[in-house]
Motif scaffolding. Structure first.
Motif, PDB file in Angstrom:
ATOM      1  N   SER A  23      -2.463 -32.709 -20.971  1.00  0.00           N
ATOM      2  CA  SER A  23      -1.206 -32.124 -21.427  1.00  0.00           C
ATOM      3  C   SER A  23      -0.111 -33.185 -21.447  1.00  0.00           C
ATOM      4  O   SER A  23      -0.247 -34.240 -20.858  1.00  0.00           O
ATOM      5  CB  SER A  23      -0.804 -30.971 -20.503  1.00  0.00           C
ATOM      6  OG  SER A  23      -1.808 -29.984 -20.501  1.00  0.00           O
ATOM      7  N   ASP A  24       0.970 -32.862 -22.133  1.00  0.00           N
ATOM      8  CA  ASP A  24       2.084 -33.790 -22.312  1.00  0.00           C
ATOM      9  C   ASP A  24       3.360 -33.176 -21.740  1.00  0.00           C
ATOM     10  O   ASP A  24       3.821 -32.149 -22.243  1.00  0.00           O
ATOM     11  CB  ASP A  24       2.257 -34.090 -23.803  1.00  0.00           C
ATOM     12  CG  ASP A  24       3.378 -35.060 -24.106  1.00  0.00           C
ATOM     13  OD1 ASP A  24       4.097 -35.487 -23.180  1.00  0.00           O
ATOM     14  OD2 ASP A  24       3.543 -35.384 -25.286  1.00  0.00           O
ATOM     15  N   LYS A  26       6.316 -33.854 -22.182  1.00  0.00           N
ATOM     16  CA  LYS A  26       7.405 -33.788 -23.157  1.00  0.00           C
ATOM     17  C   LYS A  26       7.245 -32.621 -24.128  1.00  0.00           C
ATOM     18  O   LYS A  26       8.221 -32.197 -24.745  1.00  0.00           O
ATOM     19  CB  LYS A  26       7.494 -35.097 -23.936  1.00  0.00           C
ATOM     20  CG  LYS A  26       7.920 -36.260 -23.075  1.00  0.00           C
ATOM     21  CD  LYS A  26       8.024 -37.526 -23.887  1.00  0.00           C
ATOM     22  CE  LYS A  26       8.549 -38.629 -23.005  1.00  0.00           C
ATOM     23  NZ  LYS A  26       7.628 -39.706 -22.794  1.00  0.00           N
ATOM     24  N   GLN A  27       6.026 -32.118 -24.279  1.00  0.00           N
ATOM     25  CA  GLN A  27       5.767 -31.057 -25.253  1.00  0.00           C
ATOM     26  C   GLN A  27       5.275 -29.753 -24.642  1.00  0.00           C
ATOM     27  O   GLN A  27       5.434 -28.696 -25.247  1.00  0.00           O
ATOM     28  CB  GLN A  27       4.704 -31.519 -26.259  1.00  0.00           C
ATOM     29  CG  GLN A  27       5.085 -32.733 -27.057  1.00  0.00           C
ATOM     30  CD  GLN A  27       3.984 -33.061 -28.030  1.00  0.00           C
ATOM     31  OE1 GLN A  27       3.748 -32.310 -28.972  1.00  0.00           O
ATOM     32  NE2 GLN A  27       3.295 -34.168 -27.811  1.00  0.00           N
ATOM     33  N   ASP A  28       4.661 -29.847 -23.480  1.00  0.00           N
ATOM     34  CA  ASP A  28       4.031 -28.689 -22.876  1.00  0.00           C
ATOM     35  C   ASP A  28       4.853 -28.207 -21.680  1.00  0.00           C
ATOM     36  O   ASP A  28       5.642 -28.956 -21.113  1.00  0.00           O
ATOM     37  CB  ASP A  28       2.606 -29.029 -22.431  1.00  0.00           C
ATOM     38  CG  ASP A  28       1.749 -29.508 -23.589  1.00  0.00           C
ATOM     39  OD1 ASP A  28       1.963 -29.037 -24.724  1.00  0.00           O
ATOM     40  OD2 ASP A  28       0.881 -30.375 -23.368  1.00  0.00           O
ATOM     41  N   TRP A  68       7.816 -32.779 -15.657  1.00  0.00           N
ATOM     42  CA  TRP A  68       7.354 -31.557 -16.309  1.00  0.00           C
ATOM     43  C   TRP A  68       8.464 -30.518 -16.343  1.00  0.00           C
ATOM     44  O   TRP A  68       9.281 -30.436 -15.428  1.00  0.00           O
ATOM     45  CB  TRP A  68       6.173 -30.951 -15.558  1.00  0.00           C
ATOM     46  CG  TRP A  68       4.915 -31.736 -15.672  1.00  0.00           C
ATOM     47  CD1 TRP A  68       4.463 -32.681 -14.788  1.00  0.00           C
ATOM     48  CD2 TRP A  68       3.943 -31.664 -16.703  1.00  0.00           C
ATOM     49  NE1 TRP A  68       3.266 -33.189 -15.220  1.00  0.00           N
ATOM     50  CE2 TRP A  68       2.929 -32.583 -16.394  1.00  0.00           C
ATOM     51  CE3 TRP A  68       3.840 -30.901 -17.865  1.00  0.00           C
ATOM     52  CZ2 TRP A  68       1.815 -32.758 -17.201  1.00  0.00           C
ATOM     53  CZ3 TRP A  68       2.734 -31.077 -18.673  1.00  0.00           C
ATOM     54  CH2 TRP A  68       1.732 -31.993 -18.342  1.00  0.00           C
TER      55      TRP A  68
END
Length: 97
Positions: A23-24, A26-28, A68
């Motif tokens: 997972s990222d 910045k996006q998740d 996160w």
């Protein structure tokens, strides 16, 4: 906009988990919830329950410290349902992936 939600349950508090590596930050978005239903359906001592909730809270903060976005709904979250499913559905409605 959230690309996808990463659901982490109280028995999955592992910073090296495969789901986090894939997972990222910045996006998740991480989703965690303390549901009263989950705290009472299995017989448990008050001490164990407190330690379990404390571990979840510390892990959520650790993830935030790592960059996160964490939607961690505590057991005392206002107007919270006792059901994990209902809490997740509400979060998905508020922040669609």
């Amino acid at each position: 906009m959230v690309r996808r939600w990463v659901v982490i349950l109280g028995d999955q508090l592992d910073a090296q988990a495969e789901v986090l590596r894939q997972s990222d930050p910045k996006q998740d978005r991480i989703w965690m919830a303390e549901a009263r239903q989950e705290s009472t359906h299995v017989t448990s001592s008050k001490t164990r329950t407190v330690l379990f909730l404390s571990a979840m809270r510390h892990f959520a903060q650790h993830l935030r410290d790592q960059g996160w976005t964490v939607d961690h709904q505590r057991i005392d979250y206002p107007n919270a349902s006792d059901s994990l499913g209902e809490r997740l559905a509400l979060s998905l409605k508020q922040h669609p992936a």
